[in-house]
Enzyme design. Structure first.
Site: not given
Ligand code: ASP
Length: 382
Positions: A57, A136-137, A105
């Site tokens: 993200t 973040t996932d 991710s």
């Molecule tokens: N779906 C995203 C990821 O993990 C979520 C994020 O980056 O916050 O790549």
């Protein structure tokens, strides 16, 4: 930095932590310069920080400036993210970027993790610290993997964002700036990998994403965060146990990827238990060739009767289990069942990574149990 200098840096950090002093002892800009400070002290050579981009993200683009939750992740190159932070970031460090990948991710695989470790270690040969931007996932898995496999004890800081780069109030720019600040400070030398989001510094082994949407999505549960970045101040309240072995051979984990055979790492899966859980998941994973299975058990590792039976059958076929808890807190110690190790306080997804690396080295259950026990808070009671 010389090993001895590094060791004394950490010792000073520890003493400072114990005395409750928020002092900066890092290399380059340590974070002690207050707004009303007298003439800036003479600075040594700029720390060199490499920022390795993998997507997520933080590199996301939204259709409108208020589309906080609908966006495409992994769009902007990491060089653009860092360039948006110039000139301010130039006062922290000499920052270079490297694009490792640019995707969500969730789209990364264990073979790619292997290459990421090599990229981080490679960057640390010529830089003082590395920042990795990720989604973040699964950031907690990226972080724990790097914590277990990177050989260098220089700072490795992971960051990302809960809102895409292009919206009003994105947390991305501040997170990236603070991550570079923390990395450049050298304050987490010998900490292993840390995560920096929402001004909070968290240990790779303890941190987990605990909210799908909020900006303060990351927590270290009852272990607590390591510290915070408060503008110019980097405050460290505690350090991971491995810091005590800084400068000693025991600081590194046994998982040197260069020394593991080139063949693919063993397949390790996770089976979740719940009221009336059937045997199918465990059986299917074993039939598909899993060398290890982590169970996300109820409470301190409980499984339904059908799953318990499926586990016993799979153990007979040589599958090794790690018993973890689905509660998100507390530990599963020694389950006292043949073919099952206790995952301690690791979440199932982190236990999976440790079991994968362990099974790549040995099938000796006692040895693997020892790694689960000692590569964490009990590191010092070996
Ligand atoms: N779906 C995203 C990821 O993990 C979520 C994020 O980056 O916050 O790549």
């Amino acid at each position: 930095m010389h090993q001895l200098a590094r060791a004394s840096t950490v010792l000073i950090v520890l003493i400072a932590v114990v005395l409750g002093l928020g002092v900066g002892v890092g290399v380059g800009v340590g974070g002690t310069a207050g707004a009303h400070a007298a003439p800036e002290p003479e600075r040594g050579p700029e720390p060199q920080v490499a920022v390795i981009g993998t997507g997520g993200t933080i590199a996301g683009v939204a259709k409108s400036r208020v589309s906080f939750q609908n966006y495409e992740s992994g769009q902007l190159p990491v060089s653009r993210l860092v360039d948006d932070l110039r000139p301010e970031v130039n006062r922290l460090a000499d920052v270079r970027t490297r694009q490792f990948g640019n995707k969500d991710s969730n789209d990364y695989s264990v073979p790619e993790y292997r290459r990421l470790t090599a990229a981080v270690d490679d960057a640390l040969r010529t830089n003082d610290a590395v920042v990795v931007t990720t989604g973040t996932d699964t950031m907690e898995e990226f972080a724990y993997w790097l914590d277990l496999t990177v050989r260098s004890d220089k700072p490795v800081v992971l960051t990302g964002a809960m809102r895409p780069w292009t919206v009003i109030g994105s947390d991305g720019p501040a997170n990236l700036y603070n991550a570079i600040h923390l990395a450049a400070s050298g304050r987490t030398t010998c900490f292993g990998t840390v995560v920096m989001l929402n001004d909070q510094i968290q240990a790779a082994r303890d941190v987990r994403k605990a909210d799908a949407l909020r900006l303060d999505a990351f927590t270290s549960g009852s272990s607590g965060e390591l510290g915070v970045v408060d503008q110019n101040h980097i405050r460290l309240d505690r350090a991971p146990a491995r810091v005590r072995e800084c400068g000693k051979p025991g600081w590194q984990t046994p998982f040197d990827l260069d020394r593991l055979a080139r063949r693919p790492l063993p397949k390790v899966e996770i089976a979740y238990s719940y009221q009336g859980a059937g045997p199918e998941a465990v059986k299917a994973f074993a039939d598909a060739g899993a060398a290890g299975i982590v169970t996300a058990g109820t409470g301190a590792g409980g499984l339904s009767p059908a799953m318990t039976e499926a586990r016993a059958d799979a153990v007979k076929d040589g599958v090794l289990f790690a018993s973890a808890s689905r509660t998100g807190s507390g530990a599963v110690y020694d389950p006292d069942v043949r073919g099952v190790v206790g995952a301690q306080d690791l979440t199932p997804q982190k236990a999976r990574l440790l079991l994968t690396l362990s099974l790549a080295k040995t099938h000796n259950e006692d040895r693997i149990q020892r790694w689960f026990t000692t590569l964490g808070p009990e590191r010092l009671v070996r």
